[in-house]
Write an enzyme that holds these catalytic residues in place. Structure first.
Site, mmCIF file in Angstrom:
data_model
loop_
_atom_site.group_PDB
_atom_site.id
_atom_site.type_symbol
_atom_site.label_atom_id
_atom_site.label_comp_id
_atom_site.label_asym_id
_atom_site.label_seq_id
_atom_site.Cartn_x
_atom_site.Cartn_y
_atom_site.Cartn_z
ATOM 1 C CB SER A 188 33.843 32.978 48.618
ATOM 2 O OG SER A 188 33.323 32.763 47.558
ATOM 3 C CE1 TYR A 201 36.868 35.415 44.178
ATOM 4 C CE2 TYR A 201 35.482 33.267 44.842
ATOM 5 C CZ TYR A 201 35.883 34.766 45.124
ATOM 6 O OH TYR A 201 34.910 35.454 45.795
HETATM 7 P P1 NAD Z 1 32.943 44.819 42.937
HETATM 8 O O1 NAD Z 1 33.964 43.896 41.612
HETATM 9 O O2 NAD Z 1 32.043 45.076 43.056
HETATM 10 O O3 NAD Z 1 34.052 44.632 43.872
HETATM 11 C C1 NAD Z 1 35.612 43.410 43.157
HETATM 12 C C2 NAD Z 1 36.473 44.954 43.753
HETATM 13 O O4 NAD Z 1 38.171 44.222 43.619
HETATM 14 C C3 NAD Z 1 36.348 46.023 42.263
HETATM 15 O O5 NAD Z 1 35.683 46.949 42.860
HETATM 16 C C4 NAD Z 1 37.859 46.977 42.347
HETATM 17 O O6 NAD Z 1 37.537 48.084 42.965
HETATM 18 C C5 NAD Z 1 38.832 45.841 43.489
HETATM 19 N N1 NAD Z 1 39.932 45.738 43.188
HETATM 20 C C6 NAD Z 1 40.214 44.176 41.754
HETATM 21 N N2 NAD Z 1 41.621 44.163 41.641
HETATM 22 C C7 NAD Z 1 41.862 45.269 42.394
HETATM 23 C C8 NAD Z 1 43.737 46.073 41.906
HETATM 24 N N3 NAD Z 1 44.619 44.663 41.656
HETATM 25 N N4 NAD Z 1 43.864 46.986 42.800
HETATM 26 C C9 NAD Z 1 42.139 47.460 42.856
HETATM 27 N N5 NAD Z 1 41.360 47.738 43.459
HETATM 28 C C10 NAD Z 1 41.283 46.211 43.064
HETATM 29 O O7 NAD Z 1 32.461 43.002 42.791
HETATM 30 P P2 NAD Z 1 32.045 41.916 45.099
HETATM 31 O O8 NAD Z 1 31.021 40.787 43.569
HETATM 32 O O9 NAD Z 1 31.338 43.455 45.631
HETATM 33 O O10 NAD Z 1 32.891 41.967 45.188
HETATM 34 C C11 NAD Z 1 32.901 42.528 46.204
HETATM 35 C C12 NAD Z 1 34.382 41.114 46.988
HETATM 36 O O11 NAD Z 1 32.531 40.067 47.685
HETATM 37 C C13 NAD Z 1 35.445 39.940 46.682
HETATM 38 O O12 NAD Z 1 35.792 39.771 47.523
HETATM 39 C C14 NAD Z 1 34.451 39.381 45.882
HETATM 40 O O13 NAD Z 1 35.593 38.051 45.645
HETATM 41 C C15 NAD Z 1 33.267 38.317 46.604
HETATM 42 N N6 NAD Z 1 32.575 37.326 46.818
HETATM 43 C C16 NAD Z 1 31.391 38.401 45.658
HETATM 44 C C17 NAD Z 1 30.570 37.332 45.766
HETATM 45 C C18 NAD Z 1 29.697 37.232 44.460
HETATM 46 O O14 NAD Z 1 28.583 36.656 43.925
HETATM 47 N N7 NAD Z 1 29.712 39.060 43.813
HETATM 48 C C19 NAD Z 1 30.098 35.989 46.070
HETATM 49 C C20 NAD Z 1 31.093 35.285 47.537
HETATM 50 C C21 NAD Z 1 32.885 36.655 47.424
#
Ligand code: NAD
Ligand code: MG
Length: 296
Positions: A188, A201
């Site tokens: 991130s 986080y």
């Molecule tokens: P998202 O909610 O679509 O994906 C996160 C996923 O984490 C969920 O779909 C879920 O399946 C999984 N998860 C969380 N806890 C879990 C558990 N206990 N058991 C099984 N699965 C679990 O959101 P996203 O933004 O696509 O997130 C994906 C990655 O991207 C994450 O690591 C997040 O930190 C990172 N990220 C996102 C952003 C943003 O702005 N969306 C920015 C930087 C990093």
């Protein structure tokens, strides 16, 4: 000669504000407005991952779903893990795969459950007939104004989901992967510059960045590459299920130089790039996708 297709990234996707739309954790992509774009109708593959076998955690929605779609359209067989509460999003993705004539392997389970997570790689190996791409993408993010508001339970769960699961899965994968395989982690912008309300986080995201570089050094002698993608603000369920403080979703992403939040589909190709054999000298690297904030 035909004209090059030029699209201005500033208005390629939704570049207005968003309505406040809180959902309970973990949030479902299908209920968001606008529904995030993970490339369902747009990602076109060219055989860059033919015959590869991939496991993507958090693959039901958001960025992981974009990676899963991109991998499949590039010719890989794909398994996803997700939390059982996300079955509806996982089934929507299964339908997308079936429309393409592909099969999605669903491996639901809670990544904070050590026994389940330690067994997940072996289950993917059995379902796919091997494993040569692991994407540690699942993440837990709950915004809190102050350290005083971060409970031990939240701190522990953020660590378990974002760091321990990555450790358990990478350890199991490294034991079975052949030379030429790859591990890709989702870091991130918080890995480099923590947003103040995401203290726990951001701490895990810093750990992911260092783990990626350290494991890349260890696994180079096994022929396994380890890299990470570091997103900036991307429109996903994570953000509307506690990931942002109340009131912050309205202008989510509009403070980037590009002036809008990213859509998951804009990152799918980066996971393909890090996975494909052609980029064999790239290991221990972190690729940013943040709309120009200059963080990485
Ligand atoms: P998202 O909610 O679509 O994906 C996160 C996923 O984490 C969920 O779909 C879920 O399946 C999984 N998860 C969380 N806890 C879990 C558990 N206990 N058991 C099984 N699965 C679990 O959101 P996203 O933004 O696509 O997130 C994906 C990655 O991207 C994450 O690591 C997040 O930190 C990172 N990220 C996102 C952003 C943003 O702005 N969306 C920015 C930087 C990093
Ligand atoms: Mg989800």
């Amino acid at each position: 000669m035909s004209e090059a297709l030029l699209i201005d990234p500033q208005n390629k996707f939704h570049n207005d504000g968003f309505a406040e739309q809180p959902q309970g954790w973990p949030g479902l992509q299908r209920n968001m407005d606008p529904v995030p774009d993970s490339g369902e109708d747009s990602y076109v593959g060219t055989g860059r991952l033919t015959g590869r076998k991939a496991l993507v955690t958090g693959g039901d929605s958001g960025i992981g779903r974009a990676a899963a779609i991109a991998f499949a359209r590039e010719g890989a067989q794909v398994a996803i893990n997700y939390h059982p509460r996300e079955q509806a999003d996982a089934d929507d993705l299964k339908a997308v795969f079936e429309k393409d004539g592909a099969t999605l392997v669903q491996l639901p389970g809670d990544l904070t459950d050590e026994a389940f997570t330690r067994s997940l790689v072996q289950r993917a190996v059995e379902e796919l007939g091997g494993l040569d791409i692991l994407v540690n993408n699942a993440g837990y993010q709950q915004a809190q104004m102050s350290i005083a508001d971060i409970s031990d339970e939240q701190f522990d769960r953020t660590m378990k989901t974002n760091v321990y699961a990555m450790f358990w899965l990478s350890k199991a994968a490294a034991a079975v992967m052949k030379p030429g395989s790859t591990i890709i982690n989702t870091a991130s912008v918080n890995s480099f510059n923590p947003v103040e309300e995401l203290l726990d986080y951001a701490t895990t995201k810093g750990a992911i960045e260092v783990f990626t570089k350290g494991l890349a050094k260890q696994l180079a002698s096994k022929g396994i590459r380890v890299n990470a993608v570091a997103p900036g603000p991307v429109w996903t369920p994570l953000q509307i299920s506690g990931g942002q403080l109340p009131g912050k979703v309205a202008k989510f992403g509009q403070d980037t130089p590009i002036g809008r939040a990213g859509q998951p589909v804009e990152l799918g190709g980066l996971y393909v790039t890090l996975a494909e054999e052609k980029n064999s000298f790239t290991t221990g690297s972190v690729i940013g996708a943040n709309g120009g904030t200059g963080v990485i």
